[in-house]
Design a protein around this motif. Structure first.
Motif, PDB file in Angstrom:
ATOM      1  N   SER A 154       5.618  22.770 -44.855  1.00  0.00           N
ATOM      2  CA  SER A 154       5.932  23.548 -43.664  1.00  0.00           C
ATOM      3  C   SER A 154       4.799  24.530 -43.342  1.00  0.00           C
ATOM      4  O   SER A 154       4.268  25.184 -44.231  1.00  0.00           O
ATOM      5  CB  SER A 154       7.231  24.326 -43.910  1.00  0.00           C
ATOM      6  OG  SER A 154       7.607  24.985 -42.738  1.00  0.00           O
ATOM      7  N   GLY A 155       4.431  24.561 -42.072  1.00  0.00           N
ATOM      8  CA  GLY A 155       3.429  25.532 -41.627  1.00  0.00           C
ATOM      9  C   GLY A 155       1.985  25.085 -41.800  1.00  0.00           C
ATOM     10  O   GLY A 155       1.065  25.850 -41.515  1.00  0.00           O
ATOM     11  N   GLY A 214       0.331  22.825 -40.123  1.00  0.00           N
ATOM     12  CA  GLY A 214      -0.367  22.515 -38.876  1.00  0.00           C
ATOM     13  C   GLY A 214      -0.064  21.147 -38.277  1.00  0.00           C
ATOM     14  O   GLY A 214      -0.740  20.703 -37.351  1.00  0.00           O
ATOM     15  N   LYS A 215       0.992  20.497 -38.740  1.00  0.00           N
ATOM     16  CA  LYS A 215       1.302  19.139 -38.270  1.00  0.00           C
ATOM     17  C   LYS A 215       1.704  19.114 -36.801  1.00  0.00           C
ATOM     18  O   LYS A 215       1.159  18.348 -36.006  1.00  0.00           O
ATOM     19  CB  LYS A 215       2.441  18.534 -39.118  1.00  0.00           C
ATOM     20  CG  LYS A 215       2.181  18.527 -40.602  1.00  0.00           C
ATOM     21  CD  LYS A 215       3.340  17.922 -41.384  1.00  0.00           C
ATOM     22  CE  LYS A 215       4.652  18.670 -41.270  1.00  0.00           C
ATOM     23  NZ  LYS A 215       4.651  20.002 -41.905  1.00  0.00           N
ATOM     24  N   THR A 216       2.686  19.947 -36.460  1.00  0.00           N
ATOM     25  CA  THR A 216       3.161  19.950 -35.069  1.00  0.00           C
ATOM     26  C   THR A 216       2.043  20.381 -34.124  1.00  0.00           C
ATOM     27  O   THR A 216       1.870  19.808 -33.042  1.00  0.00           O
ATOM     28  CB  THR A 216       4.387  20.881 -34.924  1.00  0.00           C
ATOM     29  OG1 THR A 216       5.459  20.328 -35.693  1.00  0.00           O
ATOM     30  CG2 THR A 216       4.821  21.009 -33.477  1.00  0.00           C
ATOM     31  N   THR A 217       1.265  21.361 -34.541  1.00  0.00           N
ATOM     32  CA  THR A 217       0.154  21.812 -33.694  1.00  0.00           C
ATOM     33  C   THR A 217      -0.818  20.661 -33.444  1.00  0.00           C
ATOM     34  O   THR A 217      -1.291  20.462 -32.317  1.00  0.00           O
ATOM     35  CB  THR A 217      -0.574  22.998 -34.353  1.00  0.00           C
ATOM     36  OG1 THR A 217       0.389  24.029 -34.621  1.00  0.00           O
ATOM     37  CG2 THR A 217      -1.672  23.544 -33.454  1.00  0.00           C
TER      38      THR A 217
HETATM   39  N1  LIG Z   1       2.528  29.326 -30.540  1.00  0.00           N
HETATM   40  C1  LIG Z   1       2.170  29.826 -31.730  1.00  0.00           C
HETATM   41  N2  LIG Z   1       1.769  31.133 -31.846  1.00  0.00           N
HETATM   42  C2  LIG Z   1       1.376  31.627 -33.028  1.00  0.00           C
HETATM   43  N3  LIG Z   1       1.350  30.942 -34.167  1.00  0.00           N
HETATM   44  C3  LIG Z   1       1.749  29.653 -34.134  1.00  0.00           C
HETATM   45  C4  LIG Z   1       2.174  29.036 -32.918  1.00  0.00           C
HETATM   46  N4  LIG Z   1       2.502  27.746 -33.187  1.00  0.00           N
HETATM   47  C5  LIG Z   1       2.291  27.587 -34.507  1.00  0.00           C
HETATM   48  N5  LIG Z   1       1.838  28.720 -35.079  1.00  0.00           N
HETATM   49  C6  LIG Z   1       1.481  28.908 -36.490  1.00  0.00           C
HETATM   50  O1  LIG Z   1       0.570  27.892 -36.857  1.00  0.00           O
HETATM   51  C7  LIG Z   1       0.851  27.391 -38.160  1.00  0.00           C
HETATM   52  C8  LIG Z   1       1.094  25.889 -38.096  1.00  0.00           C
HETATM   53  O2  LIG Z   1       2.296  25.642 -37.383  1.00  0.00           O
HETATM   54  P1  LIG Z   1       2.877  24.173 -37.140  1.00  0.00           P
HETATM   55  O3  LIG Z   1       4.066  24.305 -36.269  1.00  0.00           O
HETATM   56  O4  LIG Z   1       1.775  23.307 -36.676  1.00  0.00           O
HETATM   57  O5  LIG Z   1       3.308  23.771 -38.610  1.00  0.00           O
HETATM   58  P2  LIG Z   1       4.047  22.448 -39.133  1.00  0.00           P
HETATM   59  O6  LIG Z   1       3.127  21.815 -40.130  1.00  0.00           O
HETATM   60  O7  LIG Z   1       4.498  21.623 -38.012  1.00  0.00           O
HETATM   61  O8  LIG Z   1       5.295  23.064 -39.936  1.00  0.00           O
HETATM   62  P3  LIG Z   1       6.835  22.533 -40.044  1.00  0.00           P
HETATM   63  O9  LIG Z   1       6.824  21.454 -41.101  1.00  0.00           O
HETATM   64  O10 LIG Z   1       7.546  23.753 -40.532  1.00  0.00           O
HETATM   65  O11 LIG Z   1       7.280  22.065 -38.706  1.00  0.00           O
HETATM   66  C9  LIG Z   1       2.007  28.195 -38.680  1.00  0.00           C
HETATM   67  O12 LIG Z   1       1.518  29.245 -39.472  1.00  0.00           O
HETATM   68  C10 LIG Z   1       2.660  28.725 -37.420  1.00  0.00           C
HETATM   69  O13 LIG Z   1       3.316  29.941 -37.668  1.00  0.00           O
END
Ligand SMILES: Nc1ncnc2c1ncn2[C@@H]1O[C@H](COP(=O)(O)OP(=O)(O)OP(=O)(O)O)[C@@H](O)[C@H]1O
Ligand SMILES: [Mg+2]
Length: 355
Positions: free
Chosen positions: A46-47, A49-52
């Protein structure tokens, strides 16, 4: 009227892409390629950067630095509306007041396609996901898994160059997860679609992917085919994230080209050398590669501490001179009781790891 799908799949290429939200660097200078017509998963905690990363492909976020190419086109500066990409979200986001067929046809209707043609394509999409005949129902009249498949159909019928899935199975129970993931993989392969798929479930990633990209702290820890990641993890993080691994200190005794002789507490094994020199090393030993024998012979002397019956295999925790080992053993009919003395040998699912 004939309708068909597929044929427009394009590759996705990231070149040194960074995305910062103020102080937070969500994605840090990552580069990777997803070949046209293949399925790549982004896997990581989690966190990380996958969704980003997925939103950067879709154009829902714009990169702070680096280049993004879809096929031969540089789309780095293009907004979502000008990219030929569809995304299936974790919450399927179906329109509750529209029937299933209207949901699936929605993308065509807003783009001005005549209703009859839009509905014909939508019917075909529903057929592909195994929901032929469900068109007149409302989403609330479907199970969670069926709603998820409607969301897949809705993205699919637009025949995007790239199809994105963000944890599409997280709301489903274990049995349904397996079925829907197999369906997604079947559809992807039979239509030759380019899919980027986000999950934090390592088994799901191994099961469906041509390529797995493991992420950690906004960076890529390792990418490769499922088998490469499981059998040759680059470091402790990947070894532990993909499957279970016993991390054990060992010594490289000699190196012969691509192979190394390694001593694990005095028991010698031969494993790929991975360019490492003679001397101390960390090994990742898979639980199915710790072999327990009650007949004696050469090996490490150990004692069973804990045992669990998992139906298709036994799990043991075994005390040994190289530390506690987690063991998976298929011999369920002859379980070992706690306290049993065992001789430990090692199979070949052992990788030398660097960090
Ligand atoms: N719009 C935003 N503004 C500020 N920080 C963000 C934003 N979107 C994501 N982040 C931060 O960027 C990092 C990566 O987020 P992301 O959503 O890509 O994680 P993830 O791998 O998809 O996690 P998960 O498995 O929990 O969905 C995290 O620290 C998150 O808090
Ligand atoms: Mg996410």
């Amino acid at each position: 009227m004939t309708v068909s799908f597929g044929g427009r799949a394009s590759s996705v290429r990231f070149e040194g892409v960074t995305k910062a939200f103020g102080e937070v660097v969500a994605v840090n200078a990552i580069s990777f390629v997803v070949e046209a017509g293949s399925l790549a998963t982004l896997l990581g905690p989690s966190g990380c950067g996958k969704t980003t990363t997925l939103r950067l492909v879709a154009g829902l976020e714009l990169a702070t630095a680096g280049r993004i190419l879809i096929g031969d086109d540089d789309v780095t500066g293009l907004p979502a509306t000008r990219r030929d990409v569809s995304m299936v979200f974790q919450s399927y986001a179906l329109f509750p007041h529209m029937t299933v067929i209207e949901n699936v046809a929605y993308g065509f209707v807003v783009s001005g396609t005549p209703k009859a043609e839009a509905h014909a394509k939508a019917e075909l999409g529903l057929e592909l996901v195994g929901l032929k005949g469900y068109g007149p129902r409302l989403p609330s009249e479907l199970s969670g898994g069926q709603q998820q498949r409607v969301a897949v159909a809705r993205a699919l019928v637009l025949e995007p160059q790239v199809l994105l899935f963000d944890e599409p199975l997280s709301n489903l129970d274990a049995k349904l997860r397996r079925r829907v993931r197999e369906e997604i993989r079947d559809i992807q392969q039979s239509l030759g679609l380019t899919v980027v798929y986000v999950t934090h479930d390592q088994e799901e990633a191994l099961a469906v992917s041509d390529k797995v990209i493991v992420m950690r702290n906004a960076e890529i820890a390792q990418e490769g085919k499922p088998r490469e990641l499981y059998e040759q993890p680059a470091d402790r993080f990947v070894a532990d994230f993909i499957g279970d691994a016993n991390m054990v200190s060992a010594d490289i005794l000699s190196v012969d080209g691509t192979h190394a002789r390694v001593s694990i507490g005095g028991v010698e094994v031969q494993v790929p050398s991975r360019g490492l020199p003679v001397g101390p090393v960390q090994t990742a030993i898979r639980p199915e590669s710790v072999l327990l024998d009650t007949q004696g012979g050469e090996g490490l002397a150990g004692t069973v501490l804990k045992t669990a019956y998992l139906g298709k295999h036994m799990e043991y925790t075994v005390d040994s001179p190289v530390g506690e080992l987690f063991v998976v053993d298929e011999r369920v009919h002859a379980p070992l009781a706690p306290g049993t003395g065992v001789t430990i040998r090692f199979g070949d699912r052992i990788a030398l790891v660097v960090g």
